[in-house]
Structures are given as C-alpha cells and as structure tokens.
Design a protein around this motif. Sequence first.
Motif, PDB file in Angstrom:
ATOM      1  N   HIS A 104       0.869  -1.221   0.075  1.00 12.74           N
ATOM      2  CA  HIS A 104      -0.116   0.158  -0.178  1.00 12.74           C
ATOM      3  C   HIS A 104       0.863   1.150   0.001  1.00 12.74           C
ATOM      4  O   HIS A 104       0.706   2.259  -0.736  1.00 12.74           O
ATOM      5  CB  HIS A 104      -0.923  -0.051   1.027  1.00 12.74           C
ATOM      6  N   GLU A 105       1.858   1.208   0.941  1.00 10.28           N
ATOM      7  CA  GLU A 105       2.808   2.478   0.860  1.00 10.28           C
ATOM      8  C   GLU A 105       3.624   2.641  -0.335  1.00 10.28           C
ATOM      9  O   GLU A 105       4.012   3.704  -0.637  1.00 10.28           O
ATOM     10  CB  GLU A 105       3.720   1.980   2.215  1.00 10.28           C
ATOM     11  N   THR A 106       3.779   1.655  -1.099  1.00 16.99           N
ATOM     12  CA  THR A 106       4.574   1.836  -2.552  1.00 16.99           C
ATOM     13  C   THR A 106       3.798   1.943  -3.443  1.00 16.99           C
ATOM     14  O   THR A 106       4.497   2.125  -4.425  1.00 16.99           O
ATOM     15  CB  THR A 106       5.777   0.625  -2.524  1.00 16.99           C
ATOM     16  N   GLY A 107       2.328   1.703  -3.420  1.00 13.14           N
ATOM     17  CA  GLY A 107       1.538   2.137  -4.542  1.00 13.14           C
ATOM     18  C   GLY A 107       1.621   0.927  -5.509  1.00 13.14           C
ATOM     19  O   GLY A 107       0.927   0.739  -6.613  1.00 13.14           O
ATOM     20  N   VAL A 108       1.994  -0.467  -4.793  1.00 12.26           N
ATOM     21  CA  VAL A 108       1.953  -1.629  -5.617  1.00 12.26           C
ATOM     22  C   VAL A 108       0.470  -1.690  -6.147  1.00 12.26           C
ATOM     23  O   VAL A 108       0.119  -2.116  -6.922  1.00 12.26           O
ATOM     24  CB  VAL A 108       2.324  -2.813  -4.921  1.00 12.26           C
ATOM     25  N   ILE A 109      -0.374  -1.529  -5.024  1.00  7.43           N
ATOM     26  CA  ILE A 109      -2.082  -1.482  -5.356  1.00  7.43           C
ATOM     27  C   ILE A 109      -2.522  -0.196  -4.591  1.00  7.43           C
ATOM     28  O   ILE A 109      -1.988   0.404  -3.965  1.00  7.43           O
ATOM     29  CB  ILE A 109      -2.664  -2.731  -4.672  1.00  7.43           C
ATOM     30  N   LYS A 110      -3.555   0.296  -5.264  1.00  2.00           N
ATOM     31  CA  LYS A 110      -3.956   1.526  -4.846  1.00  2.00           C
ATOM     32  C   LYS A 110      -5.429   1.276  -4.595  1.00  2.00           C
ATOM     33  O   LYS A 110      -6.435   0.698  -5.272  1.00  2.00           O
ATOM     34  CB  LYS A 110      -4.072   2.540  -6.126  1.00  2.00           C
ATOM     35  N   THR A 111      -5.858   1.413  -3.174  1.00  2.00           N
ATOM     36  CA  THR A 111      -7.052   1.428  -2.533  1.00  2.00           C
ATOM     37  C   THR A 111      -7.734   2.753  -2.460  1.00  2.00           C
ATOM     38  O   THR A 111      -7.290   3.470  -1.865  1.00  2.00           O
ATOM     39  CB  THR A 111      -6.996   0.754  -1.300  1.00  2.00           C
ATOM     40  N   PRO A 112      -8.952   2.929  -3.203  1.00  2.00           N
ATOM     41  CA  PRO A 112      -9.334   4.275  -3.078  1.00  2.00           C
ATOM     42  C   PRO A 112     -10.120   4.609  -1.543  1.00  2.00           C
ATOM     43  O   PRO A 112     -10.565   3.674  -0.950  1.00  2.00           O
ATOM     44  CB  PRO A 112     -10.838   4.142  -4.119  1.00  2.00           C
ATOM     45  N   LEU A 113      -9.700   5.734  -1.150  1.00  2.23           N
ATOM     46  CA  LEU A 113     -10.245   6.046   0.323  1.00  2.23           C
ATOM     47  C   LEU A 113     -11.647   6.546   0.073  1.00  2.23           C
ATOM     48  O   LEU A 113     -11.849   7.309  -0.863  1.00  2.23           O
ATOM     49  CB  LEU A 113      -9.175   7.159   0.783  1.00  2.23           C
ATOM     50  N   PRO A 114     -12.522   6.282   1.233  1.00  2.00           N
ATOM     51  CA  PRO A 114     -13.843   6.816   1.041  1.00  2.00           C
ATOM     52  C   PRO A 114     -13.707   8.392   1.135  1.00  2.00           C
ATOM     53  O   PRO A 114     -12.953   8.773   1.790  1.00  2.00           O
ATOM     54  CB  PRO A 114     -14.430   6.191   2.272  1.00  2.00           C
ATOM     55  N   VAL A 115     -14.580   8.953   0.538  1.00  2.00           N
ATOM     56  CA  VAL A 115     -14.914  10.349   0.520  1.00  2.00           C
ATOM     57  C   VAL A 115     -15.608  10.682   1.456  1.00  2.00           C
ATOM     58  O   VAL A 115     -16.611  10.197   2.094  1.00  2.00           O
ATOM     59  CB  VAL A 115     -15.611  10.769  -1.078  1.00  2.00           C
ATOM     60  N   PRO A 116     -15.092  11.673   2.503  1.00  2.00           N
ATOM     61  CA  PRO A 116     -15.852  12.133   3.860  1.00  2.00           C
ATOM     62  C   PRO A 116     -16.995  13.020   3.189  1.00  2.00           C
ATOM     63  O   PRO A 116     -17.103  13.651   2.236  1.00  2.00           O
ATOM     64  CB  PRO A 116     -14.678  13.020   4.226  1.00  2.00           C
ATOM     65  N   ARG A 117     -18.268  12.672   4.133  1.00  2.00           N
ATOM     66  CA  ARG A 117     -19.389  13.311   3.854  1.00  2.00           C
ATOM     67  C   ARG A 117     -19.631  14.515   4.584  1.00  2.00           C
ATOM     68  O   ARG A 117     -19.100  14.682   5.540  1.00  2.00           O
ATOM     69  CB  ARG A 117     -20.513  12.370   4.182  1.00  2.00           C
TER      70      ARG A 117
END
Length: 87
Positions: free
Chosen positions: A74-87
């Motif tokens: 995750h830290e190196t960008g091997v995979i990218k997980t979208p973060l939830p958008v705050p409401r």
Amino acid sequence: MTWGLSAPRRQVDNGLSTLTERQRAVLRYVARGLADHEIALVLSLSQENVATEVAAILRTLNLRDRVHAVVFAHETGVIKTPLPVPR
C-alpha cells in the motif's frame, strides 16, 4: 519512518525492481488479502509455489510477515485502494 494512510510514497529504490514479475503479481494478491490457495487458483500455480514466492518476497524486501508485505504494498503504490470520500 511514518506509518498509516498519510505516509508519503517511498521515493527511493524500495526493492520492487528486485522482484520477478511473478513475485510482484503474488504481492498484489497478498496485499488484497488472498490466501495462498486462492492466489494459486488465480495465477495457475501450485499452493507450494505460491508459498515459496511469498517467502522469497519477504526475504528480498526484508519484511517480517504478510502483514508487513500488505503495508509495504500500500505504501509503495503496488496496489491503490480508493479512500472513502468524507461526507
């Protein structure tokens, strides 16, 4: 070193270039939470080959365990997980 979602991407050689293409694929699936037998099915490998690749990844990247491999991915960008958008 900082940990967590706010940690900057590692800019220096993080060791990914030393991994084979197969090892990078295995790392992506490990980071997504798949078990060895699930990775074996997806990549058409034996479960033993997956376990061998995971061990090689941990050794090559100097990581203690799968949890650290997930954080690294995750830290190196091997995979990218979208973060939830705050409401």
